[in-house]
Enzyme design. Structure first.
Site, PDB file in Angstrom:
ATOM      1  N   ILE A 108     -36.516 -75.414 -59.185  1.00  0.00           N
ATOM      2  CA  ILE A 108     -35.351 -74.788 -58.543  1.00  0.00           C
ATOM      3  C   ILE A 108     -35.699 -73.340 -58.244  1.00  0.00           C
ATOM      4  O   ILE A 108     -36.293 -72.647 -59.074  1.00  0.00           O
ATOM      5  CB  ILE A 108     -34.091 -74.903 -59.430  1.00  0.00           C
ATOM      6  CG1 ILE A 108     -32.867 -74.338 -58.686  1.00  0.00           C
ATOM      7  CG2 ILE A 108     -34.275 -74.234 -60.792  1.00  0.00           C
ATOM      8  CD1 ILE A 108     -31.537 -74.684 -59.373  1.00  0.00           C
ATOM      9  N   ILE A 139     -38.996 -72.837 -62.616  1.00  0.00           N
ATOM     10  CA  ILE A 139     -38.281 -71.844 -61.810  1.00  0.00           C
ATOM     11  C   ILE A 139     -39.214 -71.373 -60.704  1.00  0.00           C
ATOM     12  O   ILE A 139     -40.322 -70.911 -60.967  1.00  0.00           O
ATOM     13  CB  ILE A 139     -37.815 -70.649 -62.669  1.00  0.00           C
ATOM     14  CG1 ILE A 139     -37.006 -71.133 -63.886  1.00  0.00           C
ATOM     15  CG2 ILE A 139     -37.002 -69.690 -61.818  1.00  0.00           C
ATOM     16  CD1 ILE A 139     -35.791 -71.974 -63.581  1.00  0.00           C
ATOM     17  N   LYS A 140     -38.753 -71.498 -59.458  1.00  0.00           N
ATOM     18  CA  LYS A 140     -39.591 -71.124 -58.317  1.00  0.00           C
ATOM     19  C   LYS A 140     -39.401 -69.649 -57.967  1.00  0.00           C
ATOM     20  O   LYS A 140     -38.282 -69.189 -57.760  1.00  0.00           O
ATOM     21  CB  LYS A 140     -39.232 -71.969 -57.089  1.00  0.00           C
ATOM     22  CG  LYS A 140     -39.811 -73.365 -57.113  1.00  0.00           C
ATOM     23  CD  LYS A 140     -39.426 -74.141 -55.874  1.00  0.00           C
ATOM     24  CE  LYS A 140     -40.473 -74.043 -54.786  1.00  0.00           C
ATOM     25  NZ  LYS A 140     -40.182 -74.966 -53.664  1.00  0.00           N
ATOM     26  N   ILE A 141     -40.524 -68.942 -57.879  1.00  0.00           N
ATOM     27  CA  ILE A 141     -40.528 -67.527 -57.527  1.00  0.00           C
ATOM     28  C   ILE A 141     -41.509 -67.325 -56.378  1.00  0.00           C
ATOM     29  O   ILE A 141     -42.668 -67.719 -56.479  1.00  0.00           O
ATOM     30  CB  ILE A 141     -40.938 -66.658 -58.736  1.00  0.00           C
ATOM     31  CG1 ILE A 141     -39.940 -66.834 -59.893  1.00  0.00           C
ATOM     32  CG2 ILE A 141     -41.061 -65.188 -58.337  1.00  0.00           C
ATOM     33  CD1 ILE A 141     -40.331 -66.107 -61.174  1.00  0.00           C
TER      34      ILE A 141
END
EC number: 2.2.1.2
Length: 371
Positions: A108, A139-141
């Site tokens: 996400i 967690i997408k960064i």
């Protein structure tokens, strides 16, 4: 006889689906892809959530409930997206358990408007992680310059990260450095490194789309001969970087402490030009320890007629370098292309997020009137 997707898995490629929706979860179609087509993970992005939430009625009851609560549009979207991801994490939990957390991951993304805000990205990453509250979430960064520090800080908290929107080899090196720095800090903070997972999402097809446009403008036979080759060449050289930077003394110390390497993930693997084979960015990028996240159309094509011949990356680096060198000689600037693609990629995600905000705001308003 094994299927092409099974052959991919056997060759060391993890197949993740680049899509998620409430409908996929409730109808069992996502479970079917796990059972029949070797899907072992899911990635999402703002465009995927925009399409899921605005195409149909699957989310109407949630929006109506949030409208009755007087929730803001941001809170409503946060509730919808994190619930879908948490439920998908539950679906993939057996895969995660069977692979010790390497697969069975669901990604996400932080609000794309924070891509240039290091502190904001760190705070949002923690917020998403706490809300989803599943061990197998990523967690997408985005791999912006500002994002690099956020990647390190998030990993240092013991949070698994999917680094997205990588186009250049230079930035990929910086991403691996940020990853290893994050694990070094996580170790100092007392985290179990074997529980921290990461992938680096290297985008493929968009490189060809932009470079092919420039080659068409040049128009020579030499230029035409290079069409459709840059995306694969760039990704293959990324794998060479991966091999190099995960064979250093620095990495060895982390591996001895239980750390697992950040796997290369091939993203943007749907073929944009119908002149190219529809499995191009799958069968030409087979290598041990990589992830290929596919839109369903590409997954179906691979399952139906993909020809998997084993490792198609190792030993190709000289040829890949020659391709990029030939492009430079024709006046196609690699640095210019990758900088443009990062800007365009972020702009697209921000635009999708703003459209989603506007559409959900409208749906909330309609629900309030109806009640």
């Amino acid at each position: 006889m094994t299927t092409p997707t099974q052959q991919l898995s056997d060759a060391g490629v993890s197949i993740w689906l680049d899509d998620l929706s409430r409908g996929r979860l409730e109808t069992g179609t996502l479970r079917k892809l796990i059972e029949e087509k070797n899907v072992v993970g899911v990635t999402t992005n703002p465009s995927i959530f925009h399409a899921a939430i605005t195409s149909g009625t699957d989310y109407d009851h949630i929006i109506a409930a949030k409208a009755a609560e007087g929730a803001s549009v941001e809170d409503t979207i946060f509730e919808i997206t994190t619930t879908d991801v948490a439920d998908a994490c539950d679906l993939f939990a057996p895969v995660a358990a069977a692979t010790r957390g390497i697969d069975g991951r669901v990604s996400i993304e932080v609000d794309p408007r924070l891509a240039w805000d290091t502190a904001g990205t760190i705070a949002e990453a923690k917020h998403l992680y706490q809300r989803v509250n599943k061990a197998n979430v990523h967690i997408k960064i985005p791999a912006t310059v500002e994002g690099l520090e956020a990647i390190t800080a998030t990993l240092a908290e013991g949070i698994s990260v999917n680094v997205t929107l990588i186009f250049s080899l230079e930035r990929y090196r910086a991403v691996i450095n940020a990853f290893q720095a994050g694990l070094e800090q996580a170790k100092e903070n007392g985290h179990d490194l074997s529980k921290i997972h990461s992938v680096a999402s290297f985008f493929v097809s968009r490189v060809d789309t932009e470079i092919d446009k420039r080659l068409d403008k040049i128009g020579t036979e030499e230029a035409k001969a290079l069409k459709g080759k840059a995306g694969v060449a760039n990704a293959r050289l990324a794998y060479q970087v991966y091999e190099e930077l995960f064979a250093t003394e620095r990495w060895g110390l982390l591996a001895d402490a239980g750390a697992l390497p950040q796997r290369p993930l091939w993203a943007s693997t749907g073929v944009k030009d119908p002149a190219y084979p529809d499995t191009l960015y799958v069968t030409e990028l087979v290598a041990p320890g990589v992830v290929n996240t596919m839109p369903e159309k590409t997954l179906d094509a691979t399952f139906d007629h993909g020809v998997v011949t084993g490792d198609t990356v190792s030993g190709t680096y000289e040829e890949a370098n020659a391709t990029l060198d030939a492009l430079e000689k024709l006046g196609v600037s690699y640095n210019d292309v990758v900088a443009l693609l990062e800007t365009e990629g972020l702009d697209k995600f921000v635009a999708s997020w703003k459209e989603l905000l506007a559409d959900v705001e409208g749906a909330l308003a309609s629900a309030r009137k109806a009640s």
